[in-house]
Scaffold this active site. Structure first.
Site, PDB file in Angstrom:
ATOM      1  CB  CYS A 268      -2.213   3.888  -3.759  1.00 59.23           C
ATOM      2  SG  CYS A 268      -3.387   2.523  -3.884  1.00 59.23           S
TER       3      CYS A 268
ATOM      4  CG  HIS B 244      -1.947  -1.032   1.240  1.00 58.73           C
ATOM      5  ND1 HIS B 244      -3.113  -0.921   0.517  1.00 58.73           N
ATOM      6  CD2 HIS B 244      -1.998  -2.239   1.870  1.00 58.73           C
ATOM      7  CE1 HIS B 244      -3.853  -1.995   0.701  1.00 58.73           C
ATOM      8  NE2 HIS B 244      -3.199  -2.817   1.519  1.00 58.73           N
TER       9      HIS B 244
END
Length: 513
Positions: free
Chosen positions: A222, A179
């Site tokens: 991301c 992430h």
């Protein structure tokens, strides 16, 4: 309750030997068979030519592979890293030259349908077997990563002690999957965040030490473009590609309920779109012929769903992009089984994984936003539980807690913006994106103080909340400091009806559960 379920549905919806000469004039060195396996030498760099400078090179290939998350619903990150390890070993890199970071809580997780195995595509080939446990559990830290990269054994805490002990003729490949958020990457142990400036400063130290020739970095996360945007200078012989630009999510793939789906019994996504795209591309081409640019263009097409960006993201390049003219084999090695394959073409269809087949056929596999994979996991956990059972009730409770936590984080950050800047401009300031080429924030120490300021009043930010670091960065850029944010957070979160103790712990006890 109805609105919460609507939010849930909306979130899920988005969601192959001996001295073979190639036509390019490169000669493959003699290889050896040991224990039934092909072992390729890495000290002599196969007398390949440097794609940029046209000079013969000699050195060692090194690799650092990092899965920065933990928790079963984050299955895909460790699957990506295990797959990458197998790919590099097939390419001839020695185990002693590959450093692996992963939490190692997936293969033997009770809910894993394939106990003791990890897969990274629907074909179900085990990629976990043989992967070294260099740094696992509490050893997967920012400090250990930086120490490994710098070859600094004295700075290590636990682990195998393996580091990148590279020299001036060596090539280094780094693959990081996890992430992320604006200016940050996740890590499963304190301080839970790897900040962009610290990463780039470590790369500068590595360059200043003169202990590598060139380096290639692939990052899946991301907003991964924000790790290098405006920060990574040219002239360091570092080439980077990222799964997304500085302002968008990257995507998970091979998810339950999609096509192609993981095998029966999986309620998690088993791959990331950018990650499986570059690995599945490497597996079906002659990497002494295929260049980094060839791969970038292929991965960019697949990850963007052929430039439509429907369920996809913008793959980006940073650093010394002229390096992209070099053959991939300088970094990922060369598998003799692929010697007769071309650089880039639709050949050897028997090697193609389902997702790659769909891409070549012009079809669009379903993907899920990285940040929504926990919802997808919990939804399937709920849907697959027996009706009126305790398991179903517990699954529903877990799902509702995650949704409530998300709503609390979003509302709190937005309200802090209103308190600091006024309701008329607060949202505009928090969501502002700087021009391309400009770093996320001017004062990184300010940004690093913002997360604790928020968490001290409003609870843990969580993986989902990592997207709000742009808002915190913009607060810094607007002249606000941690004390001002802490004060506003105290006011904002004192108004919240959300109970900070009523949280699904695996998703909120730390950034990467």
């Amino acid at each position: 309750m109805a609105s919460m379920w609507s939010y849930c549905w909306l979130s899920i919806a988005v969601v192959f030997l001996i001295s073979v000469t190639t036509d390019a004039g490169r000669v493959l060195s003699q290889n050896e068979w040991q224990d039934g396996k092909l072992i390729m030498r890495t000290e002599d760099f196969l007398n390949q030519k440097d794609g940029v400078e046209g000079t013969a090179i000699k050195g060692t290939r090194w690799a650092v592979l990092i899965a920065g998350s933990a928790g079963y619903y984050n299955y895909r990150h460790q699957a990506d890293v295990c797959h990458a390890y197998q790919l590099l070993r097939q390419g001839g890199l020695k185990e002693e030259n590959i450093v692996v970071f992963m939490y190692d809580d997936i293969a033997f997780y009770p809910y894993n349908p394939l106990p003791g195995k990890i897969i990274n595509n629907p074909d179900g080939v085990d990629v976990y077997k043989g992967v070294p446990k260099d740094y696992t559990k509490s050893e997967v830290t920012v400090d250990n990563f930086f120490a490994v990269l710098l070859g600094n054994r004295t700075a290590l805490s636990g682990g195998s002690g393996k580091v990148v002990d590279s020299g001036p003729n060596d090539h280094i490949f780094i693959f990081y999957t996890d992430h992320g958020g604006p200016g940050i990457l996740g890590i499963p142990n304190t301080p839970y965040l790897l900040y962009a400036d610290d990463f780039v400063n470590t790369l500068k130290k590595k360059h200043a030490s003169g202990t590598y020739r060139k380096m290639v970095i692939y990052v899946e996360a991301c907003e991964s473009g924000s790790i290098f945007e405006g920060l990574l200078p040219q002239g360091m012989n570092i080439y980077v590609t990222t799964a997304s630009n500085a302002r968008e999510s990257s995507w998970a793939t091979y998810c339950p309920g999609s096509y192609p789906s993981p095998p029966l019994g999986f309620d998690v996504c088993i791959g990331d779109l950018y990650s499986v795209s570059w690995m599945e591309d490497s597996e079906v081409h002659n990497l002494q012929r295929e260049t980094l640019l060839d791969q970038y263009l292929t991965v960019k097409q697949r990850t963007s769903v052929k430039n439509t960006y429907q369920l996809g993201s913008h793959v980006m390049q940073y650093g010394d992009t002229l390096i992209d003219k070099e053959p991939i084999s300088l970094y990922q090695g060369f598998n003799p089984a692929n010697a007769d394959l071309p650089a880039v073409s639709a050949k050897s269809l028997d090697k193609f994984k389902p997702g790659l087949e769909l891409f070549l056929a012009g079809k669009h596999p379903f993907g899920v936003h990285q940040r929504d994979t926990d919802l997808l996991h919990l939804w399937h956990k709920y849907a697959n539980a027996p009706e009126a059972s305790e398991k179903k009730a517990e699954a529903q409770k877990e799902l509702m807690k995650v949704l409530a936590r998300r709503e609390h984080i979003d509302r709190s950050v937005n309200l802090i913006g209103d308190i600091l800047f006024g309701s008329e401009v607060g949202s505009t300031i928090l969501t502002a994106v700087r021009p391309a080429g400009q770093a996320l924030v001017d004062d990184w120490s300010c940004l690093k103080s913002m997360v604790p300021a928020f968490e001290g009043k409003c609870g843990l930010l969580t993986e989902y909340g990592m997207k709000h670091t742009r808002a915190f960065a913009n607060m810094c850029n607007a002249g606000k400091d941690a004390s001002a944010v802490a004060s506003a957070a105290g006011e904002a979160c004192s108004l919240s009806s959300y109970s900070l103790s009523d949280v699904w712990a695996p998703a909120t006890d730390k950034f990467s559960p």
